[in-house]
Design a protein around this motif. Sequence first.
Motif, PDB file in Angstrom:
ATOM      1  N   ILE A 111       1.423  -1.804  -0.266  1.00  0.00           N
ATOM      2  CA  ILE A 111      -0.047  -0.145  -0.073  1.00  0.00           C
ATOM      3  C   ILE A 111       0.845   1.153   0.219  1.00  0.00           C
ATOM      4  N   PRO A 112       1.763   1.525   0.914  1.00  0.00           N
ATOM      5  CA  PRO A 112       2.744   2.667   1.023  1.00  0.00           C
ATOM      6  C   PRO A 112       3.868   2.582  -0.485  1.00  0.00           C
ATOM      7  N   PHE A 113       4.536   1.148  -0.514  1.00  0.00           N
ATOM      8  CA  PHE A 113       5.033   1.368  -2.477  1.00  0.00           C
ATOM      9  C   PHE A 113       4.333   1.693  -2.778  1.00  0.00           C
ATOM     10  N   SER A 114       3.362   1.842  -3.714  1.00  0.00           N
ATOM     11  CA  SER A 114       2.454   2.225  -4.190  1.00  0.00           C
ATOM     12  C   SER A 114       1.938   3.762  -4.320  1.00  0.00           C
ATOM     13  N   GLY A 115       2.399   4.180  -3.530  1.00  0.00           N
ATOM     14  CA  GLY A 115       2.038   5.398  -3.281  1.00  0.00           C
ATOM     15  C   GLY A 115       3.174   6.220  -4.057  1.00  0.00           C
ATOM     16  N   PHE A 116       4.385   5.510  -3.435  1.00  0.00           N
ATOM     17  CA  PHE A 116       5.836   6.425  -3.646  1.00  0.00           C
ATOM     18  C   PHE A 116       6.275   5.994  -4.876  1.00  0.00           C
ATOM     19  N   LEU A 117       5.675   4.705  -5.858  1.00  0.00           N
ATOM     20  CA  LEU A 117       5.727   4.350  -6.727  1.00  0.00           C
ATOM     21  C   LEU A 117       5.082   5.054  -8.074  1.00  0.00           C
ATOM     22  N   ASN A 118       3.970   5.418  -7.581  1.00  0.00           N
ATOM     23  CA  ASN A 118       3.443   6.365  -8.499  1.00  0.00           C
ATOM     24  C   ASN A 118       2.423   5.317  -8.599  1.00  0.00           C
ATOM     25  N   GLY A 119       2.018   4.033  -8.426  1.00  0.00           N
ATOM     26  CA  GLY A 119       1.356   3.466  -8.236  1.00  0.00           C
ATOM     27  C   GLY A 119      -0.742   3.022  -8.203  1.00  0.00           C
ATOM     28  N   ASN A 120      -2.207   2.461  -8.529  1.00  0.00           N
ATOM     29  CA  ASN A 120      -3.538   2.236  -8.772  1.00  0.00           C
ATOM     30  C   ASN A 120      -3.903   2.452  -6.895  1.00  0.00           C
ATOM     31  N   GLY A 121      -3.140   3.913  -6.036  1.00  0.00           N
ATOM     32  CA  GLY A 121      -3.608   2.746  -4.526  1.00  0.00           C
ATOM     33  C   GLY A 121      -5.138   2.091  -4.805  1.00  0.00           C
ATOM     34  N   PRO A 122      -6.407   2.636  -4.772  1.00  0.00           N
ATOM     35  CA  PRO A 122      -7.548   2.183  -4.568  1.00  0.00           C
ATOM     36  C   PRO A 122      -6.760   0.388  -5.302  1.00  0.00           C
ATOM     37  N   LEU A 123      -6.226   0.107  -6.100  1.00  0.00           N
ATOM     38  CA  LEU A 123      -6.332  -1.443  -6.507  1.00  0.00           C
ATOM     39  C   LEU A 123      -4.978  -1.766  -5.496  1.00  0.00           C
ATOM     40  N   SER A 124      -4.092  -1.091  -5.422  1.00  0.00           N
ATOM     41  CA  SER A 124      -3.373  -1.671  -4.307  1.00  0.00           C
ATOM     42  C   SER A 124      -4.069  -2.371  -2.763  1.00  0.00           C
ATOM     43  N   LEU A 125      -4.788  -1.065  -2.564  1.00  0.00           N
ATOM     44  CA  LEU A 125      -5.543  -0.990  -1.322  1.00  0.00           C
ATOM     45  C   LEU A 125      -6.634  -2.655  -1.292  1.00  0.00           C
ATOM     46  N   ALA A 126      -6.937  -2.280  -2.288  1.00  0.00           N
ATOM     47  CA  ALA A 126      -8.482  -3.690  -2.678  1.00  0.00           C
ATOM     48  C   ALA A 126      -7.895  -4.815  -2.766  1.00  0.00           C
ATOM     49  N   GLY A 127      -6.823  -4.960  -3.419  1.00  0.00           N
ATOM     50  CA  GLY A 127      -5.962  -5.792  -4.204  1.00  0.00           C
ATOM     51  C   GLY A 127      -5.651  -6.467  -2.630  1.00  0.00           C
ATOM     52  N   THR A 128      -4.875  -5.990  -1.865  1.00  0.00           N
ATOM     53  CA  THR A 128      -3.937  -5.969  -0.374  1.00  0.00           C
ATOM     54  C   THR A 128      -5.332  -6.400   1.168  1.00  0.00           C
ATOM     55  N   VAL A 129      -6.153  -5.767   0.775  1.00  0.00           N
ATOM     56  CA  VAL A 129      -7.078  -6.327   1.735  1.00  0.00           C
ATOM     57  C   VAL A 129      -7.966  -7.605   1.456  1.00  0.00           C
ATOM     58  N   GLY A 130      -8.077  -7.700  -0.215  1.00  0.00           N
ATOM     59  CA  GLY A 130      -8.689  -9.161  -0.485  1.00  0.00           C
ATOM     60  C   GLY A 130      -7.718 -10.127  -0.581  1.00  0.00           C
ATOM     61  N   ALA A 131      -6.528 -10.161  -0.533  1.00  0.00           N
ATOM     62  CA  ALA A 131      -5.682 -11.407  -0.407  1.00  0.00           C
ATOM     63  C   ALA A 131      -5.150 -11.191   1.240  1.00  0.00           C
ATOM     64  N   TYR A 132      -5.579 -11.030   2.076  1.00  0.00           N
ATOM     65  CA  TYR A 132      -5.885 -10.850   3.214  1.00  0.00           C
ATOM     66  C   TYR A 132      -6.677 -11.659   3.624  1.00  0.00           C
ATOM     67  N   LEU A 133      -8.101 -10.789   3.444  1.00  0.00           N
ATOM     68  CA  LEU A 133      -9.063 -11.896   3.903  1.00  0.00           C
ATOM     69  C   LEU A 133      -9.335 -13.388   3.423  1.00  0.00           C
ATOM     70  N   GLY A 134      -8.665 -13.480   1.836  1.00  0.00           N
ATOM     71  CA  GLY A 134      -8.647 -14.756   0.951  1.00  0.00           C
ATOM     72  C   GLY A 134      -7.414 -16.051   2.022  1.00  0.00           C
ATOM     73  N   GLY A 135      -6.825 -15.154   2.240  1.00  0.00           N
ATOM     74  CA  GLY A 135      -5.681 -15.692   3.372  1.00  0.00           C
ATOM     75  C   GLY A 135      -5.859 -16.535   4.245  1.00  0.00           C
ATOM     76  N   LEU A 136      -6.872 -16.469   4.980  1.00  0.00           N
ATOM     77  CA  LEU A 136      -7.162 -16.544   6.100  1.00  0.00           C
ATOM     78  C   LEU A 136      -8.474 -17.979   5.761  1.00  0.00           C
ATOM     79  N   VAL A 137      -8.472 -18.175   5.001  1.00  0.00           N
ATOM     80  CA  VAL A 137      -8.751 -20.027   3.902  1.00  0.00           C
ATOM     81  C   VAL A 137      -7.631 -19.935   3.765  1.00  0.00           C
ATOM     82  N   ILE A 138      -6.884 -19.796   2.796  1.00  0.00           N
ATOM     83  CA  ILE A 138      -5.930 -19.947   1.800  1.00  0.00           C
ATOM     84  C   ILE A 138      -4.795 -20.905   2.425  1.00  0.00           C
TER      85      ILE A 138
END
Length: 302
Positions: A111-138
Amino acid sequence: MTLLKSLLRNRNAIFLLALAAGLGFPAVTPMTRHLVLPALALAMALSTMEIGNDFFRKPRALLFPAFLGIIMSYIILGNIIIGLAAFMIRDETIWTGFILLASVPPAVAVIPFSGFLNGNGPLSLAGTVGAYLGGLVIMPLIAVGLLSSAAFDPLQLFMVTLELIILPLCVSRILIRERWRERIAPYRGTVTNWCFFIVLYALVGLNRDIILGWTTTLLPVASIAFISMFILGFLIDWISGLFHLPRETRTSLVLLGTLKNQGLAGGLALTLFSPEAALPAAVTTMIMIVYIIWLDWRKRWD
């Protein structure tokens, strides 16, 4: 004095200091080993404070980027790590470390790396949260499916997962509700970085002899780390470019598809297995520092 304060707040300087301390002064690692999980939990709680409560109020709009985070972190990166480890690793303890690395979600730093590397902030945030929630099962499925059930207690893995993902997320919600986010904001980055200092120092210090010895064990570990970041990152960026995706979207996909939460993997290895099982997390973290510096340098030339 101003320069010293600046260095003590700089992420890369703190990480490099942790590496140097772990390699040069490993005597304290037996004590810091027990601080790894609390440090990780605190870092997770502070980092997830960037995710506001309103983020969860429009779940439909988040489904695709969240699912994309799971694809990049698990289906692509996770399978690359497992495949390379199956081909290159013969030591069962090191294999265990790579399975844990493949099973954990993306690095919180996406999430912070996406900020200083000029990434897509909403995509990085939602993708990270989704992977963490999915990780509870995976996470438990990968560990139980690929590791010997006699080697660890699956219930203990589940409890540690709750302590390092669910509990910090709940604590961050409470801090936001009590309006502590603004008060903590000036210090959050520095405290988070020093939490990772503790984790990195412990991982490197406990594996100091193997790292400095550059044994035959270390070479395949470093090779897998290099391939799963530098080579895979190049391929993700190149393929995304073929589909004419915007540069900021490509940057976020590269981060989600190359950065794992090495601290979490190392913490699980130290808690459930042995210091040797934390070697993949330690080496991958060392290479990740160089990788992030390289991404930052490349950004200036794009």
